[in-house]
Design an enzyme around this catalytic site. Structure first.
Site, mmCIF file in Angstrom:
data_model
loop_
_atom_site.group_PDB
_atom_site.id
_atom_site.type_symbol
_atom_site.label_atom_id
_atom_site.label_comp_id
_atom_site.label_asym_id
_atom_site.label_seq_id
_atom_site.Cartn_x
_atom_site.Cartn_y
_atom_site.Cartn_z
ATOM 1 N N CYS A 1 -83.652 34.423 -18.027
ATOM 2 C CA CYS A 1 -82.685 34.059 -19.079
ATOM 3 C C CYS A 1 -81.970 35.341 -19.478
ATOM 4 O O CYS A 1 -82.258 35.913 -20.524
ATOM 5 C CB CYS A 1 -83.376 33.437 -20.278
ATOM 6 S SG CYS A 1 -84.710 32.287 -19.889
ATOM 7 N N ALA A 2 -81.039 35.804 -18.676
ATOM 8 C CA ALA A 2 -80.645 37.212 -18.697
ATOM 9 C C ALA A 2 -79.616 37.594 -19.747
ATOM 10 O O ALA A 2 -79.616 38.722 -20.234
ATOM 11 C CB ALA A 2 -80.122 37.626 -17.318
ATOM 12 N N GLY A 3 -78.694 36.701 -20.099
ATOM 13 C CA GLY A 3 -77.603 37.115 -20.973
ATOM 14 C C GLY A 3 -78.074 37.565 -22.346
ATOM 15 O O GLY A 3 -79.044 37.005 -22.869
ATOM 16 N N PRO A 4 -77.424 38.581 -22.918
ATOM 17 C CA PRO A 4 -76.261 39.325 -22.406
ATOM 18 C C PRO A 4 -76.592 40.486 -21.479
ATOM 19 O O PRO A 4 -75.691 41.160 -21.003
ATOM 20 C CB PRO A 4 -75.600 39.844 -23.683
ATOM 21 C CG PRO A 4 -76.739 40.039 -24.629
ATOM 22 C CD PRO A 4 -77.724 38.938 -24.326
ATOM 23 N N LYS B 1 -82.011 43.657 -21.601
ATOM 24 C CA LYS B 1 -83.313 43.770 -20.940
ATOM 25 C C LYS B 1 -83.133 43.832 -19.429
ATOM 26 O O LYS B 1 -83.890 44.506 -18.725
ATOM 27 C CB LYS B 1 -84.216 42.613 -21.348
ATOM 28 C CG LYS B 1 -84.576 42.577 -22.828
ATOM 29 C CD LYS B 1 -85.512 41.421 -23.123
ATOM 30 C CE LYS B 1 -85.772 41.271 -24.618
ATOM 31 N NZ LYS B 1 -84.559 40.779 -25.335
ATOM 32 N N GLU C 1 -78.411 33.507 -15.421
ATOM 33 C CA GLU C 1 -77.785 33.171 -16.705
ATOM 34 C C GLU C 1 -76.927 31.917 -16.497
ATOM 35 O O GLU C 1 -76.084 31.885 -15.597
ATOM 36 C CB GLU C 1 -76.929 34.341 -17.192
ATOM 37 C CG GLU C 1 -76.006 34.027 -18.352
ATOM 38 C CD GLU C 1 -76.707 33.426 -19.555
ATOM 39 O OE1 GLU C 1 -76.206 32.426 -20.102
ATOM 40 O OE2 GLU C 1 -77.763 33.968 -19.949
ATOM 41 N N ASP D 1 -79.188 27.480 -13.699
ATOM 42 C CA ASP D 1 -80.156 26.942 -14.659
ATOM 43 C C ASP D 1 -81.541 27.438 -14.278
ATOM 44 O O ASP D 1 -82.076 27.088 -13.215
ATOM 45 C CB ASP D 1 -80.097 25.420 -14.630
ATOM 46 C CG ASP D 1 -81.015 24.765 -15.649
ATOM 47 O OD1 ASP D 1 -81.845 25.475 -16.254
ATOM 48 O OD2 ASP D 1 -80.906 23.539 -15.834
ATOM 49 N N ASP E 1 -87.199 35.479 -21.333
ATOM 50 C CA ASP E 1 -86.763 35.745 -22.702
ATOM 51 C C ASP E 1 -85.958 34.532 -23.144
ATOM 52 O O ASP E 1 -84.741 34.502 -23.028
ATOM 53 C CB ASP E 1 -85.925 37.026 -22.733
ATOM 54 C CG ASP E 1 -85.456 37.387 -24.122
ATOM 55 O OD1 ASP E 1 -85.946 36.777 -25.093
ATOM 56 O OD2 ASP E 1 -84.585 38.269 -24.248
ATOM 57 N N CYS F 1 -87.256 36.160 -29.650
ATOM 58 C CA CYS F 1 -86.899 36.955 -30.820
ATOM 59 C C CYS F 1 -87.068 36.076 -32.058
ATOM 60 O O CYS F 1 -86.138 35.856 -32.821
ATOM 61 C CB CYS F 1 -85.470 37.481 -30.706
ATOM 62 S SG CYS F 1 -85.067 38.659 -32.025
#
Length: 460
Positions: free
Chosen positions: A277-280, A283, A302, A328, A345, A398
């Site tokens: 789940c890379a964006g933005p 990490k 993403e 996805d 993440d 987060c």
């Protein structure tokens, strides 16, 4: 129609440009679901405001949005009709004026007059009388006296009192109290959420080092070996390493959870890493720099194209054949067990980053927690399936909300017999107060970071 009337024969003054900018940014946030940091930064650049003006605008915007729910409780006692019947534009003007009167060192006479002038400019002369009357009523009490007037007593309803006095929705305070209890630790967290965060930088390994950031005016971060704190705020883009992508802006908690995944013991191959789940991409860039040092590659996934472009931008300075896929994460296009380390993440409410996202506390609802849960579980399940036997998954949010942290992990692991939780605490050397484990919850009031959560899972 003339600016002059029998009651006011003097020409109307022009509104103060900083207050006008702040008000328009607040309208973008509250009216158009904008993000305060993005809208404010663009407005400051467009108007070429810096120094004291930029600092004043930042406090006006962030402070008004941060304390919005509390100010609404005060205004509800000061306006003759329900706040829901006021035009949103007018309500935001009243909130902005209330913040200046009660939480900033602005002379009350000047604050009221400037807001009346701004009201005339933005919503018309007819509304200026109401703004004048309401703000004068607000100015008759201090912030603490307003709290005494509108909040339930601590003896009757401690959490309800904290909701008004510390500017957090009641459901958020209930969730935090489930983890911390209702005592001093809860007060300390809420106070930390209301403090503006420091600008924290990351020196991406192999591209920059912390000493370079220190030479540019930063100081060494408390916990992260790659972190530095930019003193006195300012524009991080003025630092060469940041401007070229060799370093970036990244909360220290985000650095710590990514570093924990990268440094956890692993036997066998260790060259294929996945950010699910890379964006933005903050990490992703740190992980890509770390795996490059092992002559490996990162795949970053993403679902949104514009966020995938942000990931590519963050990776621009990192050498190697790293890939950014638009797709996805719950529907892998790669073989099962393909990766050695996987970061999940997952999308969450962001309740751990209320310091830097002042609008989020009023925008999120309990329903968001419920609606996000199936996606969080699906992504964690996909991450475990994507990692090889013996490989590692970091489940990260987060948010400290229990329904987004350990409950997700327990639910997913309870449905499958091929993964176990590992103790993540040894991966945070020198960091105190990490709890009973095996997972880790960071806190603003204890660690000076966002409230990042990490569960380290090994596939068996």
């Amino acid at each position: 129609m003339s600016d002059r009337s029998p009651r006011n024969r003097a020409p109307h003054r022009r509104p103060d440009k900083v207050r006008q900018l702040a008000y328009r940014v607040i309208r973008q946030v509250n009216g158009d679901d904008g993000y305060a940091n993005l809208a404010l930064n663009k407005a400051l650049r467009d108007q070429r405001l810096g120094g004291r003006d930029a600092a004043f605008a930042t406090e006006l915007v962030h402070g008004t949005l941060r304390w919005q729910g509390t100010y609404d409780a005060f205004l509800a006692r000061s306006v003759s009709r329900p706040l829901g019947e006021l035009d949103p534009e007018l309500l935001d003007l009243l909130r902005l004026g209330t913040h200046q009167l009660l939480r900033m060192r602005v002379d009350s006479y000047a604050a009221v007059n400037e807001m009346v002038t701004l009201t005339r400019s933005e919503v018309g002369q007819k509304r200026s009388g109401l703004v004048n009357a309401v703000l004068r009523k607000i100015s008759q009490r201090s912030f603490d006296h307003w709290i005494d007037a509108v909040a339930p007593s601590e003896d009757e309803d401690r959490l309800g009192h904290l909701s008004i006095a510390k500017a957090h929705p009641r459901w958020v305070i209930d969730a935090f109290a489930d983890v911390l209890g209702s005592g001093q630790a809860l007060d300390e967290l809420l106070d930390a959420d209301n403090e503006p965060p420091r600008v924290t930088l990351v020196a991406r390994p192999g591209l920059a080092d912390v000493d370079e950031l220190i030479e540019a005016g930063a100081t060494r971060a408390r916990w992260s070996p790659y972190g530095a704190v930019l003193q006195g705020g300012g524009d991080p883009g003025r630092i060469s390493a940041v401007a070229t992508g060799r370093a970036g802006v990244q909360d220290e908690g985000s650095q710590l959870v990514a570093t924990a995944l990268a440094t956890a013991p692993l036997e066998g191959s260790d060259t294929k890493w996945l950010d699910l789940c890379a964006g933005p991409g903050g990490k992703s860039a740190l992980l890509a720099a770390l795996v490059t040092e092992r002559e490996g590659e990162l795949t970053a996934v993403e679902p949104l194209k514009h966020r995938a472009e942000l990931v590519r931008s963050n990776l621009r300075a990192v050498p190697g054949d790293h890939r950014v896929l638009v797709g996805d994460g719950t529907k892998p296009t790669w073989p099962s067990g393909w990766y050695d380390r996987v970061l999940a993440d997952v999308p969450c409410t962001g309740l751990g980053a209320l310091r830097r996202r002042p609008e989020a506390r009023w925008r999120r609802t309990p329903e968001d927690v419920t609606e996000l849960r199936p996606l969080q579980e699906a992504l964690l399940g996909s991450a475990i399936t994507s990692v090889r036997p013996g490989g590692l998954v970091a489940y990260v949010t987060c948010s400290p909300h229990p329904h987004e942290t350990r409950e997700v992990v327990d639910a997913v692991l309870g449905r499958r017999g091929d993964a176990v939780l590992e103790d993540a605490r040894p991966l945070f050397p020198g960091v105190p107060s990490l709890g009973d484990g095996p997972d880790v919850q960071l806190w603003p009031h204890l660690h000076g970071t966002d409230a990042m959560y990490l569960a380290l899972i090994r596939r068996t």
